[in-house]
Design an enzyme around this catalytic site. Structure first.
Site, PDB file in Angstrom:
ATOM      1  N   LYS A 185       0.845  -1.198   0.000  1.00  0.00           N
ATOM      2  CA  LYS A 185       0.000   0.000   0.000  1.00  0.00           C
ATOM      3  C   LYS A 185       0.881   1.249   0.000  1.00  0.00           C
ATOM      4  O   LYS A 185       1.894   1.297   0.706  1.00  0.00           O
ATOM      5  CB  LYS A 185      -0.906  -0.018   1.234  1.00  0.00           C
ATOM      6  CG  LYS A 185      -1.977   1.067   1.240  1.00  0.00           C
ATOM      7  CD  LYS A 185      -2.874   0.955   2.481  1.00  0.00           C
ATOM      8  CE  LYS A 185      -3.961   2.016   2.493  1.00  0.00           C
ATOM      9  NZ  LYS A 185      -4.771   1.970   3.727  1.00  0.00           N
ATOM     10  N   SER A 233      -9.778   2.576   2.863  1.00  0.00           N
ATOM     11  CA  SER A 233      -8.871   3.231   1.949  1.00  0.00           C
ATOM     12  C   SER A 233      -7.994   2.274   1.144  1.00  0.00           C
ATOM     13  O   SER A 233      -7.504   2.616   0.083  1.00  0.00           O
ATOM     14  CB  SER A 233      -7.959   4.187   2.722  1.00  0.00           C
ATOM     15  OG  SER A 233      -7.076   3.452   3.557  1.00  0.00           O
ATOM     16  N   SER A 274      -9.844   0.140   6.961  1.00  0.00           N
ATOM     17  CA  SER A 274      -9.242   0.237   5.622  1.00  0.00           C
ATOM     18  C   SER A 274      -8.628  -1.060   5.102  1.00  0.00           C
ATOM     19  O   SER A 274      -8.277  -1.144   3.924  1.00  0.00           O
ATOM     20  CB  SER A 274      -8.170   1.327   5.605  1.00  0.00           C
ATOM     21  OG  SER A 274      -8.790   2.582   5.694  1.00  0.00           O
TER      22      SER A 274
END
Lengths: 99, 503
Positions: free
Chosen positions: B79, B154, B178
């Site tokens: 990420k 997210s 997330s």
């Protein structure tokens, strides 16, 4: 209603150092008013007898030995700087004309 | 032999160790897949140009007889909130476009040391603020199950990358869901470990008392294998726990054998089901709970009366912490610098930079956080939210006195369409109602796929939560659920994801 005003949002934007446009200030005022209305409900149960929690897993003082650790070189520290001079970060004028 | 990209990391590991597949083969197969489908999915913001060289070195070490860890040679998607020295780290923001970190995040370093091969950086809502990736400054990621729908957020990029077989493993971060909510909407597995179990050093901070890094995978065992690599004490993170952890992979293997369901006390949280939950999400959840009962688990309804205040408390605590964490984007040391017309002082440059560099959701939360922390409002908002945090922890403590694990649907609905909640921030925020309580209390949570909602054919997940430090329990129960359902279906859920056309 929490009644957040445009003046208040403009003041917050100044504190947060974001040069919001008048349109952004206007739309944020409406949105913040709605959001604050929904989140203000925390006050319903936050009575004086309840202690506050700032950290989910309590830890007491975390120490390390007082020795020199790994540090960045000057080149590494400056590699992402928008502007640099003489091994230092270079910034715009600190004081404006009125100061 | 199964197609390389469709193998689990555990299977790929077996083939790598036996020498049937090389790390170069594994890496090339995934790079080809990214090339073929990522124009549609847009899970990646950057793809590594070093990955094949790294893979070659792993193969050489293996050929030289070196004993490597189980995940050596397996590609890993990272990420973009996690800093890396070989690829830019932007956290989904324009303000950090092109930023090259002088150091690796601890989880990235540990992954490299374990022989994993970082192949790319995944898309995310800007600074991890969002539940859909629509707030990424680089455009949204699309859900591999339906390209017109959100992949969650997210960490939508990491979840979509594993769901689209672009990587077998990914790293995510979970501040309010997330990792778990994207897992739910993409039919994948996501784990938020106990707060402090995994180092946050090098994770670009959103809300420091809530953020936690964790694994994003297609199976519970794969998540356990990655968890075992990253859960280590780190002196660079003062909130890092010094615990010695049991193997999560072993816990998953034991769970998959069916150990431990008989007599397990499972709590269903009354406040997190029923009203407000999509019918198909609720029915799949109830079927899974019934399956656990049939295996001898004792299901008990528990009440968590303060959970209804969790979203409100979260949207005070998070913006408060974020507004101070993001103060470092000051146009001086790193990131973008924008000169206002006609020049200006350093403060004017800073304000012009932050205006140009931050997207609307980031500005909204910084202003909200600045408001919540202002003199005169601090006690009423931030102070009250911190008290709610105590009340939610007490709800969990009371619940865990009665049960071993808590279960909820991982999110109230299946993947929604792009734009559906963009104009209404509160509707977007309420999507995290199921996942936020765990972050506020620092407890671990996992999302495991449990089927497709009948009304829209989209994935649904179950969330399992355990007390602090009991992460292994999640893996045992999660793997048991996964094994029982796959036995019932005769296939994995992800194998039913539509084929991506590609190019």
């Amino acid at each position: 209603m929490s009644e957040i005003s445009e003046e208040q949002v403009a003041h917050l934007a100044n504190l947060a150092r974001i040069a919001l446009t008048p349109e952004e200030i206007s739309s944020l005022t409406t949105e913040l008013d709605q959001i604050v209305d929904s989140i203000a409900k925390v006050q319903e149960v936050a009575t004086p007898d309840v202690p506050a929690t700032s950290h989910p897993v309590p830890l007491s003082n975390v120490f390390r030995p007082d020795v020199v650790g790994e540090t960045l070189t000057i080149e590494q520290a400056l590699q992402n700087a928008p502007e640099q001079a003489d091994n230092r970060f270079k910034v715009s004028a600190i004081l404006g004309e009125e100061q | 032999m199964t197609d390389i990209i469709r193998m689990t990391a555990a299977d790929l590991s077996t083939h790598l160790q036996s020498g049937e597949i090389s790390a170069v083969d594994a890496t090339q197969a995934h790079l080809d897949r990214i090339e073929a489908v990522d124009t549609d999915v847009h899970a990646f913001l950057a793809v590594s140009s070093d990955a094949l060289d790294t893979a070659r070195r792993i193969d050489e070490r293996r050929a030289a007889g070196e004993k490597l860890g189980p995940l050596a040679g397996i590609p890993l998607a990272v990420k973009d909130v996690l800093v890396t020295t070989d690829m830019p780290s932007t956290s989904g923001s324009k303000i950090l476009e092109g930023y090259m970190s002088p150091f690796d995040a601890t989880v990235v370093r540990l992954s490299r040391e374990a022989g994993l091969i970082p192949i790319g950086k995944t898309n995310m809502d800007e600074f991890a603020m969002g539940s859909s990736t629509e707030h990424s400054a680089y455009g949204p990621t699309r859900n591999p199950w339906d390209l017109d729908r959100i992949p969650g957020g997210s960490g939508g990029g990491s979840a979509a990358a594993v769901a689209a077989f672009e990587a077998p493993l990914a790293l995510g971060s979970d501040t309010g869901g997330s990792i778990r909510q994207p897992a739910h909407v993409t039919g994948t597995v996501g784990v938020k470990p106990t707060y402090g179990a995994v180092s946050r050093y090098g994770a670009i901070a959103l809300a420091s008392s809530l953020d936690q890094v964790g694994p994003v995978t297609r199976t519970v065992l794969d998540a356990g294998l990655l968890h075992d690599v990253i859960a280590q004490h780190d002196p660079h993170d003062s909130t890092s726990l010094t615990d010695t952890w049991p193997s999560m992979a072993e816990a998953a293997r034991s769970g998959a054998r069916g150990d431990g369901l008989a007599g397990l006390k499972v709590g269903v949280v009354r406040e997190l089901s029923g009203d407000g939950f999509q019918a198909g999400v609720q029915s799949r959840f109830e079927e899974t709970v019934a399956l656990l009962t049939a295996q001898g688990a004792e299901v008990i309804e528990v009440s968590a009366p303060h959970f209804e205040y969790a979203v409100a408390a979260y949207y005070l605590i998070l913006p408060a912490e974020a507004s101070s964490n993001l103060a470092k984007f000051d146009s001086v040391r790193f990131g973008m610098r924008v000169q206002p017309d006609g020049g200006g002082t350093v403060e004017q440059v800073m304000a012009a930079t932050r205006e140009a560099g931050f997207g609307p959701e980031v500005k909204r939360r910084i202003i909200l956080g600045t408001y919540a922390l202002s003199a005169g409002y601090y006690d009423a908002y931030y102070g009250s939210a911190q008290k709610v945090r105590t009340l939610i922890q007490r709800d969990f403590t009371a619940a865990f006195e009665q049960v071993d694990v808590l279960v909820t649907p991982s999110a109230p609905t299946t993947a929604f369409k792009f734009g559906e909640k963009l104009a209404d921030p509160m509707a977007m925020y309420l999507n995290d109602i199921t996942t936020i309580p765990a972050n506020l209390a620092g407890i671990p949570g996992i999302s495991v796929p449990i089927g497709l909602a009948p009304e829209d054919g989209l994935p649904v997940g179950i969330q399992v939560m355990a007390p602090q430090r009991e992460d292994a329990r999640l893996y045992r129960v999660g793997a048991a659920i996964e094994a029982l359902l796959e036995q019932q279906w005769g296939h994995t859920l992800i194998s039913k994801a539509p084929a991506l056309g590609g190019k």
